[in-house]
Design an enzyme around this catalytic site. Structure first.
Site, PDB file in Angstrom:
ATOM      1  N   ALA A  12       0.654  -1.149  -0.172  1.00 13.84           N
ATOM      2  CA  ALA A  12       0.029  -0.042   0.042  1.00 13.84           C
ATOM      3  C   ALA A  12       0.999   1.401  -0.020  1.00 13.84           C
ATOM      4  CB  ALA A  12      -1.020   0.010   1.215  1.00 13.84           C
ATOM      5  N   TYR A 154       5.068 -12.942 -15.232  1.00 15.84           N
ATOM      6  CA  TYR A 154       3.649 -11.908 -14.742  1.00 15.84           C
ATOM      7  C   TYR A 154       2.615 -12.328 -15.050  1.00 15.84           C
ATOM      8  CZ  TYR A 154       1.636  -7.490 -13.888  1.00 15.84           C
ATOM      9  OH  TYR A 154       0.702  -6.790 -13.262  1.00 15.84           O
TER      10      TYR A 154
HETATM   11  P1  NAD Z   1       3.884  -0.416  -7.734  1.00 19.09           P
HETATM   12  O1  NAD Z   1       5.152  -0.852  -8.152  1.00 19.09           O
HETATM   13  O2  NAD Z   1       3.617   1.265  -7.906  1.00 19.09           O
HETATM   14  O3  NAD Z   1       3.501  -0.817  -6.181  1.00 19.09           O
HETATM   15  C1  NAD Z   1       3.683  -2.387  -6.073  1.00 19.09           C
HETATM   16  C2  NAD Z   1       3.493  -2.407  -4.527  1.00 19.09           C
HETATM   17  O4  NAD Z   1       3.755  -3.644  -4.240  1.00 19.09           O
HETATM   18  C3  NAD Z   1       4.525  -1.628  -3.781  1.00 19.09           C
HETATM   19  O5  NAD Z   1       3.788  -0.814  -2.877  1.00 19.09           O
HETATM   20  C4  NAD Z   1       5.619  -2.283  -3.397  1.00 19.09           C
HETATM   21  O6  NAD Z   1       6.351  -2.175  -2.278  1.00 19.09           O
HETATM   22  C5  NAD Z   1       4.726  -3.638  -3.143  1.00 19.09           C
HETATM   23  N1  NAD Z   1       5.360  -4.860  -2.925  1.00 19.09           N
HETATM   24  C6  NAD Z   1       6.321  -5.320  -3.949  1.00 19.09           C
HETATM   25  N2  NAD Z   1       6.911  -6.542  -3.573  1.00 19.09           N
HETATM   26  C7  NAD Z   1       6.148  -6.682  -2.208  1.00 19.09           C
HETATM   27  C8  NAD Z   1       6.220  -7.931  -1.223  1.00 19.09           C
HETATM   28  N3  NAD Z   1       7.064  -8.821  -1.248  1.00 19.09           N
HETATM   29  N4  NAD Z   1       5.528  -7.599  -0.054  1.00 19.09           N
HETATM   30  C9  NAD Z   1       4.825  -6.727  -0.029  1.00 19.09           C
HETATM   31  N5  NAD Z   1       4.351  -5.594  -0.734  1.00 19.09           N
HETATM   32  C10 NAD Z   1       5.199  -5.811  -1.738  1.00 19.09           C
HETATM   33  O7  NAD Z   1       2.882  -0.866  -8.822  1.00 19.09           O
HETATM   34  P2  NAD Z   1       1.363  -0.777  -8.964  1.00 19.09           P
HETATM   35  O8  NAD Z   1       1.048  -0.424 -10.520  1.00 19.09           O
HETATM   36  O9  NAD Z   1       0.823   0.259  -8.019  1.00 19.09           O
HETATM   37  O10 NAD Z   1       0.727  -2.046  -8.816  1.00 19.09           O
HETATM   38  C11 NAD Z   1      -0.205  -2.646  -8.033  1.00 19.09           C
HETATM   39  C12 NAD Z   1      -0.886  -3.838  -8.233  1.00 19.09           C
HETATM   40  O11 NAD Z   1      -1.582  -3.767  -9.640  1.00 19.09           O
HETATM   41  C13 NAD Z   1       0.088  -5.065  -8.692  1.00 19.09           C
HETATM   42  O12 NAD Z   1      -0.290  -6.239  -8.291  1.00 19.09           O
HETATM   43  C14 NAD Z   1       0.168  -4.736 -10.049  1.00 19.09           C
HETATM   44  O13 NAD Z   1       0.575  -6.204 -10.580  1.00 19.09           O
HETATM   45  C15 NAD Z   1      -1.129  -4.629 -10.482  1.00 19.09           C
HETATM   46  N6  NAD Z   1      -1.329  -3.809 -11.904  1.00 19.09           N
HETATM   47  C16 NAD Z   1      -0.841  -2.992 -12.125  1.00 19.09           C
HETATM   48  C17 NAD Z   1      -0.944  -2.428 -13.484  1.00 19.09           C
HETATM   49  C18 NAD Z   1      -0.401  -1.162 -14.006  1.00 19.09           C
HETATM   50  O14 NAD Z   1      -0.502  -0.615 -15.257  1.00 19.09           O
HETATM   51  N7  NAD Z   1       0.323  -0.226 -13.065  1.00 19.09           N
HETATM   52  C19 NAD Z   1      -1.707  -2.962 -14.496  1.00 19.09           C
HETATM   53  C20 NAD Z   1      -2.164  -4.156 -14.178  1.00 19.09           C
HETATM   54  C21 NAD Z   1      -2.233  -4.681 -12.674  1.00 19.09           C
END
Ligand code: NAD
Length: 246
Positions: A12, A154
């Site tokens: 978060a 992924y």
């Molecule tokens: P981000 O990289 O900004 O955030 C990811 C978060 O996950 C970070 O807060 C990070 O610290 C945390 N994290 C990583 N490894 C961790 C671990 N081992 N334990 C606990 N926390 C951990 O990415 P985002 O874009 O905010 O992604 C959030 C979710 O949305 C992810 O699951 C991602 O796959 C998914 N998602 C994102 C997109 C996009 O376009 N940004 C699209 C589809 C899905």
């Protein structure tokens, strides 16, 4: 409104997870924010959420490690007395073509994205069963639905989340617990900021709305599922992708 409910949001400290935590807090839920190593960002978010007038607890945990995920959920229950909403949001990418992908990059993505969902959910479900209610919302991806070259690890993890979601929904629906997934498309966060401009422009062409989404767009869908509006929805994958996969 989510007044008096407790929500745990993994990963978060930034991006989509941050927006989800802020949205659920703005609707009245007490929030447990999970972070893995960005302590300062977690502290800032804690402050921002406290300013909304709800209770907040920040817990450091690597969701890929069973005991740490266990501690995260246990702390939430101890601190706030219930666990009503679990949002499995933490996720990473380690992109590369399969022919060059290392075992380590494959394993790490599966461990965080898919095993992390198991680890947190495994601990949360017995509490929700006891309470006779709960909402579990897993963040998958458009890539888990349609695949993407360079993201076999992924895509496998995100498609795995969809199977997990549907199976668990069938397992615990009779206990008044809903389990759904949200599949974002391109959302403006750190995860997508590194993409070359050319790739971004090309990607927009494949989106019906011709633009990337914002973390708040995903947070609104999470709120919908977590609130009373989502009470008769389970086992679903809801796309928040501006019209990419349909
Ligand atoms: P981000 O990289 O900004 O955030 C990811 C978060 O996950 C970070 O807060 C990070 O610290 C945390 N994290 C990583 N490894 C961790 C671990 N081992 N334990 C606990 N926390 C951990 O990415 P985002 O874009 O905010 O992604 C959030 C979710 O949305 C992810 O699951 C991602 O796959 C998914 N998602 C994102 C997109 C996009 O376009 N940004 C699209 C589809 C899905």
């Amino acid at each position: 409104m989510l007044k008096g409910k407790t929500a745990v949001v993994t990963g978060a400290s930034r991006g989509i997870g941050r927006a989800i935590a802020a949205k659920l807090a703005s609707e009245g839920a007490n929030i447990v924010i999970n972070y893995v190593n960005r302590r300062e960002e977690a502290d800032q978010l804690t402050q921002d959420i406290e300013n909304l007038g709800v209770k907040v607890l920040a817990v450091q945990a690597d969701v890929s490690i069973f005991n740490q995920a266990q501690n995260l959920i246990t702390r939430a229950k101890e601190e706030f007395g219930s666990l009503d909403i679990l949002v499995n949001n933490a996720g990473i990418t380690r992109d590369g073509l399969l022919m060059r992908m290392s075992e380590e990059d494959y394993d790490r993505v599966m461990d965080v994205n898919l095993k992390g969902v198991f680890n947190c959910t495994r601990q949360a479900v017995p509490l929700m069963v006891k309470q006779k209610s709960g909402r579990i919302i897993n963040i998958t991806s458009v890539v888990g639905l349609v695949g993407n070259a360079g993201q076999t690890n992924y895509a496998a993890s995100k498609a795995g989340i969809i199977g997990f979601t549907k199976s668990l929904a069938k397992e615990i629906g009779s206990r008044n617990i809903t389990v759904n997934a949200i599949a974002p498309g391109f959302i403006e966060t750190d995860m997508t900021s590194d993409l070359p401009e050319k790739v971004k422009e090309l990607s927009k062409e494949s989106i019906a709305l011709k633009r990337f989404g914002k973390p708040e767009n995903v947070a609104d869908a999470v709120y919908f599922l977590a609130s009373g509006m989502g009470e008769y929805i389970t086992g679903q994958v809801i796309s928040v992708d501006g019209g990419m996969a349909f």
